[in-house]
Design a protein around this motif. Structure first.
Motif, PDB file in Angstrom:
ATOM      1  N   LEU A  50       0.686  -1.140  -0.107  1.00  0.00           N
ATOM      2  CA  LEU A  50       0.006   0.088  -0.118  1.00  0.00           C
ATOM      3  C   LEU A  50       0.695   1.309   0.013  1.00  0.00           C
ATOM      4  O   LEU A  50       0.564   2.306  -0.501  1.00  0.00           O
ATOM      5  N   THR A  51       2.112   1.026   0.578  1.00  0.00           N
ATOM      6  CA  THR A  51       2.923   2.302   0.463  1.00  0.00           C
ATOM      7  C   THR A  51       3.876   2.400  -0.573  1.00  0.00           C
ATOM      8  O   THR A  51       4.919   2.888  -0.449  1.00  0.00           O
ATOM      9  N   LYS A  52       3.743   1.407  -1.405  1.00  0.00           N
ATOM     10  CA  LYS A  52       4.260   1.413  -2.854  1.00  0.00           C
ATOM     11  C   LYS A  52       5.854   0.789  -2.838  1.00  0.00           C
ATOM     12  O   LYS A  52       6.808   1.418  -3.068  1.00  0.00           O
ATOM     13  N   GLY A  53       5.881  -0.290  -2.300  1.00  0.00           N
ATOM     14  CA  GLY A  53       7.046  -1.182  -2.283  1.00  0.00           C
ATOM     15  C   GLY A  53       8.192  -1.444  -1.639  1.00  0.00           C
ATOM     16  O   GLY A  53       8.981  -1.974  -2.050  1.00  0.00           O
ATOM     17  N   GLN A  54       8.199  -0.760  -0.226  1.00  0.00           N
ATOM     18  CA  GLN A  54       9.162  -0.852   0.552  1.00  0.00           C
ATOM     19  C   GLN A  54       9.444  -2.322   1.125  1.00  0.00           C
ATOM     20  O   GLN A  54       8.535  -3.291   1.091  1.00  0.00           O
ATOM     21  N   TYR A  55      10.612  -2.695   1.327  1.00  0.00           N
ATOM     22  CA  TYR A  55      10.737  -4.049   1.988  1.00  0.00           C
ATOM     23  C   TYR A  55      10.328  -4.026   3.315  1.00  0.00           C
ATOM     24  O   TYR A  55       9.934  -3.073   3.978  1.00  0.00           O
ATOM     25  N   SER A  56       9.644  -5.402   3.547  1.00  0.00           N
ATOM     26  CA  SER A  56       8.831  -5.654   4.836  1.00  0.00           C
ATOM     27  C   SER A  56       9.924  -6.571   5.744  1.00  0.00           C
ATOM     28  O   SER A  56      10.719  -6.820   5.475  1.00  0.00           O
ATOM     29  N   PRO A  57       9.250  -6.657   6.964  1.00  0.00           N
ATOM     30  CA  PRO A  57      10.030  -7.627   7.972  1.00  0.00           C
ATOM     31  C   PRO A  57      10.213  -8.995   7.548  1.00  0.00           C
ATOM     32  O   PRO A  57      11.022  -9.774   8.083  1.00  0.00           O
ATOM     33  N   THR A  58       9.299  -9.271   6.432  1.00  0.00           N
ATOM     34  CA  THR A  58       9.758 -10.777   5.998  1.00  0.00           C
ATOM     35  C   THR A  58      10.417 -10.746   4.629  1.00  0.00           C
ATOM     36  O   THR A  58      10.542 -11.869   4.057  1.00  0.00           O
ATOM     37  N   SER A  59      10.734  -9.547   4.120  1.00  0.00           N
ATOM     38  CA  SER A  59      11.616  -9.444   3.105  1.00  0.00           C
ATOM     39  C   SER A  59      13.088 -10.348   3.128  1.00  0.00           C
ATOM     40  O   SER A  59      13.729 -10.056   4.424  1.00  0.00           O
ATOM     41  N   ARG A  60      13.366 -11.036   2.345  1.00  0.00           N
ATOM     42  CA  ARG A  60      14.822 -11.602   2.463  1.00  0.00           C
ATOM     43  C   ARG A  60      15.741 -10.521   2.401  1.00  0.00           C
ATOM     44  O   ARG A  60      15.568  -9.583   1.648  1.00  0.00           O
ATOM     45  N   GLY A 119      18.816  -8.449   1.185  1.00  0.00           N
ATOM     46  CA  GLY A 119      19.312  -8.276  -0.113  1.00  0.00           C
ATOM     47  C   GLY A 119      18.030  -7.766  -0.990  1.00  0.00           C
ATOM     48  O   GLY A 119      18.287  -7.226  -2.318  1.00  0.00           O
ATOM     49  N   THR A 120      16.982  -7.651  -0.331  1.00  0.00           N
ATOM     50  CA  THR A 120      15.640  -7.205  -1.222  1.00  0.00           C
ATOM     51  C   THR A 120      15.836  -5.728  -1.575  1.00  0.00           C
ATOM     52  O   THR A 120      16.194  -4.816  -0.720  1.00  0.00           O
ATOM     53  N   LYS A 121      15.887  -5.305  -2.839  1.00  0.00           N
ATOM     54  CA  LYS A 121      15.837  -3.977  -3.424  1.00  0.00           C
ATOM     55  C   LYS A 121      14.694  -3.349  -3.381  1.00  0.00           C
ATOM     56  O   LYS A 121      13.644  -4.088  -3.840  1.00  0.00           O
ATOM     57  N   SER A 122      14.565  -2.288  -2.952  1.00  0.00           N
ATOM     58  CA  SER A 122      13.095  -1.573  -2.800  1.00  0.00           C
ATOM     59  C   SER A 122      13.347  -0.134  -2.720  1.00  0.00           C
ATOM     60  O   SER A 122      14.776   0.376  -2.787  1.00  0.00           O
TER      61      SER A 122
END
Lengths: 338, 624
Positions: free
Chosen positions: A131-141, A143-146
């Motif tokens: 909803l906030t347009k694609g930032q990494y989350s606490p479950t993102s692996r 190295g996740t680029k956001s």
């Protein structure tokens, strides 16, 4: 004359509101799965409440034709606790995403789970803030680029179900948005469990994190990466159901074996025991290239919170039936002025 | 023989001197049991028919290092044969159990006042810890007071030696020895306290015996005239209070009972979600013992969850209540906004304390008025009420439930650390005579939508889960005025914002018109206050009126919306003074709302106003 209630179908649980998720979003499939589950379990509309926080997943209540409360970010478990304590007869569902439940709401998740409030708690995990347009989350692996991590995230993710177990969950299960037959059955089990039932549903975000679960769901590898946990049955997977999980007693970890190879027989494969907390912890943590555990991973009921709370209220009422406030105000030391 | 000698001693004593009122402060180390001593004396004074006001004043630390000035715990009581409005400005009697207590409290003792000291505690080590270079017992610094130097520790040890307690336990009885002496001083019965000791220590008979022995020994010490050369006994006659049944009540108790009474009058069940915080926790403790009244209490994991659980309970048809102090209320802000947006009843109790941030948790202040009235994102109006005294919390609690349910709105109920812990006599009301205000739930599906409003109150209808045919969805997103569905329409947002504001503004016509507590309705000077400043303002205005000054007193219960007639009332005075324990919050609101030239009288020392401070301000305003 008793009116036999008409059995509700999934369609009866749809509202007239236009669903506002992105076309192709995994949430559509989950909504369908939940509506199917409600029909499957014979839910009563008036007794069912969906409570959510904030995020894409948290729009869920607007699309289910029951009572619904779209609250504030992260706090749905706390609001739901109040709803359940106010009326334990209600069937309460909490729906949220990985950010809602594990980031801003991580604290409430821990406490609703350890208290064991009787509700179904669905974590729609897409490993991203949508909803906030694609930032990494606490479950993102890692190295996740956001947008907020253009050089890649340097954080380690949290596992929703391992966290839940660490918070003393008595029921954890997992499904995937695309598993339309599997999901309602898992939700039915979650519903049947009295206490907090934590269900993680892997959900594809087609816009900001498309195919993040491809290493689990891709058709060519799915059978090798998805392990159906069924109580009392060996933990077998693979196209030919000849791969299995064996306990490596040297490393205290699960390892993949193939039945019929290197002298491995089906007897070597662990039989799933959903009351085994240690096994559940190992299964919940599995990730590719190991198969990901699906279905009911752990279910070992304990008294639910609202039952305990109301038992104390009932005990107090039984001890002091028909209490009068006037009496309370006059208890203890009083004196009269004439 | 002993009875004969006692009666001889009694007859040789000087006659008791009669006093209209007395202020006593018991001060000692936080482990000395001063709060217990004070509350026992309070009950005894109440039972003797005095009017009274108390002020427990204790450190934030549970057990600060022994003998230090910051570990001093004090309990002040003003009791009298007349109406008592405050815990008292200056002390008539100071009981100091150690040098640190003397150091911290002496400045409050009036010249000529009585100082009771335990000289056993005035050794070099304790003097040093209290910061005394030389013993104040040996210089002339105490000459302007009447000093009663007693070896209280030794006398207590002597008194309890028969009971078989350890030395440590024996020394812990010295507060009861002291209490016994003070009981003698004011001719109080020991029965209340001996009964209490039996109940408290029923399972530990040696402790019960020791404490009882200490109490009686202190009393006998006074009675047998061992100090008759230094001091006489006093009589403080019963106060002229309205007839009826009385009890003492703390703010925490009165508020808990008021909330239960209000919830019963609304025909609802009470849900209380809270997180421990000083000085708000007594409400949680008291309500958790009232389960027989169908009260559900929930100690949440944090302030936010506490507020959210209350909102959830209100959504499901209970009266959801949460409580905290300022820092916790700040955390609840977003949740309060949700209750405003979804138009659900909610009561938020704020036991204010000195701030900002952690501030001084055990010290009183009334600096959260801005937070209550304005302290949320966006246009988020709600109702704000303030209790003026411990007993007043009962009525304010009921009013909070009435307004929250009638108008489907959060109500902020302001009390403070002083009110929460202080106690006063209370003419116990007959709750069966209170007028019910039953809350109603929507049940009819015809034409239902969740934001359908009552034409008069503008409150939306309350449909609770479990009601067939009224299934609906609500949330924090803006709702359509006409359907209750989510709406991003700009004209609709204007309309909804307007109606939320109008709903709260209209409450001004559903609350009593503001009255003048004392004095004329127009004149030279009005002193207007809110909350716990009621006592000192009342006494100050009364004293100054007695001296012939043209001054009136106005005291607000409804802070927001303000009573409909308040602007007109204030404009009838040439001057307006607003005493507040903050740097000027109500005064700003009054100036903003009414364009009146109100002036602040402000104090943030963590201590209540003294009557004299307000008298000085009144005199300065009228003699300028």
């Amino acid at each position: 004359m008793n009116v036999v209630p008409e059995k509700l179908t999934a369609k009866d649980f749809a509202t007239d509101q236009e669903v506002r998720w992105c076309p192709g979003c995994g949430d559509y499939a989950i909504l369908r799965g939940v509506q199917n589950a409600l029909a499957l379990i014979g839910a009563k509309k008036e007794n069912t409440v969906f409570v959510s926080g904030i995020g894409c997943a948290a729009r869920f209540p607007y699309y289910v034709a029951t009572y619904g409360f779209h609250t504030i970010h992260g706090r749905a478990p706390a609001v739901a606790t109040g709803v359940k304590l106010a009326n334990p007869e209600l069937d309460v569902w909490v729906v949220g995403g990985d950010g809602d439940m594990l980031s801003i709401g991580g604290n409430h998740l821990m406490h609703v789970v350890r208290r064991n409030v009787d509700l179904q708690l669905l974590i729609l995990n897409n490993e991203i803030y949508g909803l906030t347009k694609g930032q990494y989350s606490p479950t993102s692996r890692a190295g996740t680029k956001s947008p907020s991590t253009p050089m890649g995230s340097v954080e380690q993710p949290v596992s929703a179900l391992v966290y839940a177990l660490g918070s003393n969950a008595r029921f954890i299960a997992r499904s995937i948005d695309s598993l339309q037959k599997h999901m309602p059955e898992v939700l039915k089990r979650a519903h049947a469990h009295k206490g907090t039932s934590v269900v993680e549903i892997l959900q594809n975000c087609i816009v900001y994190n498309d195919d993040v679960f491809a290493d689990i769901t891709e058709r060519s590898i799915a059978s090798d990466r998805q392990l159906q946990c069924e109580h009392g049955k060996p933990l077998l997977f693979g196209k030919d159901k000849n791969k299995g999980l064996r306990m490596n007693t040297q490393t205290l970890s699960l390892e993949t074996v193939t039945v019929g190879e290197n002298g491995v027989t089906e007897a070597d494969v662990i039989v799933h025991d959903e009351k085994n907390r240690v096994l559940a912890t190992l299964l919940a943590a599995l990730e590719p290239p190991m198969p990901v555990a699906l279905g009911v991973i752990y279910c070992d009921p304990a008294p639910s919170y609202e039952t305990g709370v109301m038992a104390q209220v009932d005990a107090a009422k039984a001890k002091a039936p028909n209490p009068q406030l006037n009496g309370l105000l006059r208890a203890g030391y009083t004196w009269t002025r004439s | 023989m002993s009875s004969a000698s006692a009666s001889v001693a009694a007859t040789t004593q000087r006659p008791r001197e009669e006093l209209e009122s007395v202020v006593i402060r018991f001060a000692g180390d936080s482990g000395d049991g001063m709060q217990l001593t004070g509350s026992q004396f309070t009950q005894a004074a109440a039972l003797a028919g005095n009017d009274l006001a108390t002020f427990p004043d204790f450190p934030a630390e549970i057990r600060a290092p022994v003998g230090t000035t910051f570990g001093v715990s004090a309990f002040q009581i003003n009791f009298g044969a007349r109406k008592i409005m405050t815990a008292g400005d200056q002390l008539d009697v100071l009981v100091a159990m150690n040098p640190a207590a003397l150091k911290v409290e002496l400045h409050n003792l009036r010249i000529g006042g009585l100082l009771v000291l335990d000289t056993d505690e005035f050794d070099e080590r304790n003097l040093k810890k209290a910061g005394y270079a030389a013993s104040p017992l040996n210089d002339k610094s105490l000459d302007k007071y009447r000093v009663l130097q007693l070896r209280i520790s030794d006398l207590t040890m002597e008194a309890v030696k028969e009971s078989g307690v350890s030395k440590r336990e024996a020394l812990r009885c010295k507060n009861f020895w002291t209490l016994g002496l003070v009981y003698w001083m004011y001719g109080r019965e020991l029965t209340f306290t001996t009964d209490w000791i039996q109940r408290r220590f029923g399972k530990e008979p040696t402790l019960a015996a020791a404490n009882t022995a200490a109490l009686k020994a202190g009393h006998a010490f006074g009675e047998t005239a061992e100090i008759s050369g230094d001091i006489s006994g006093f009589t403080v006659r019963p106060a002229d209070l309205a007839p009826g049944l009385y009890r003492t009540v703390s703010g925490g108790e009165a508020l808990a009972w008021g909330l239960v009474a209000g919830t019963q009058l609304a025909g609802l069940r009470l849900f209380f979600g809270s997180y421990p915080i000083t000085p708000a926790s007594p409400l949680l403790h008291i309500l958790s013992t009232l389960k027989q009244f169908d009260v559900v209490t929930f100690q949440a994991e944090d302030e936010i969850a506490a507020a959210c659980s209350a909102v959830g309970a209100s959504y499901a048809g209970m009266m959801g209540i949460t409580s905290s102090s300022g820092p916790g209320v700040a955390l609840k802000g977003e949740t309060i906004g949700l209750a405003i947006g979804t138009e659900l009843p909610l009561i938020v109790v704020n036991s204010q304390r000195a701030g900002p941030s952690t501030g001084m948790p055990t010290k009183t202040e009334q600096s959260d008025l801005y937070q209550a009235v304005y302290g949320r994102n966006a246009d988020a109006p709600l109702v704000v009420l303030a209790a003026r005294s411990p007993a007043d919390c009962f009525e304010v609690g009921i009013e909070a439930v009435r307004l929250a349910t009638r108008y489907m709105t959060p109500v902020m109920l302001l009390t403070d650390g002083y009110i929460a812990n202080a106690a006063e006599p209370w003419l116990v009301p007959d709750v069966t005579k209170l007028k019910p205000f039953p809350a109603t739930f929507a049940t009819d599906p015809a034409g239902f939508h969740p934001f359908r409003r009552d034409d008069k109150t503008l409150a939306r209808n309350w449909a609770v889960p479990g009601t067939p045919g009224l299934e609906h969805r609500i949330g924090g997103i803006e709702k359509s005025y006409d359907t209750g569905h989510i709406s991003y329409d700009s004209a609709n947002h204007q309309r909804m914002t307007n109606v939320r504001k109008a709903k709260i503004d209209n409450i001004a016509h559903d609350i009593p018109a503001q009255v003048v507590e004392q004095g004329t309705e127009t004149g030279e000077l009005a002193v207007i206050g809110w909350g716990s400043t009621f006592g000192p303002i009342s006494r100050a205005v009364s004293n100054m009126r007695g001296e012939g000054f043209d001054v009136s007193q106005i005291h607000l219960r409804h802070i927001w919306p303000l009573p409909a007639n308040l602007g007109e009332l204030l404009r009838g005075f040439k001057q307006v003074i607003v005493p507040e324990m903050n740097t000027g919050q109500l005064v700003t609101v009054l100036r903003a709302e009414y364009l009146v030239p109100a002036k602040g009288l402000n104090k943030v020392s963590g201590q209540p106003f003294k009557i004299g401070e307000i008298e000085t301000a009144i005199r300065a305003a009228l003699e300028q």
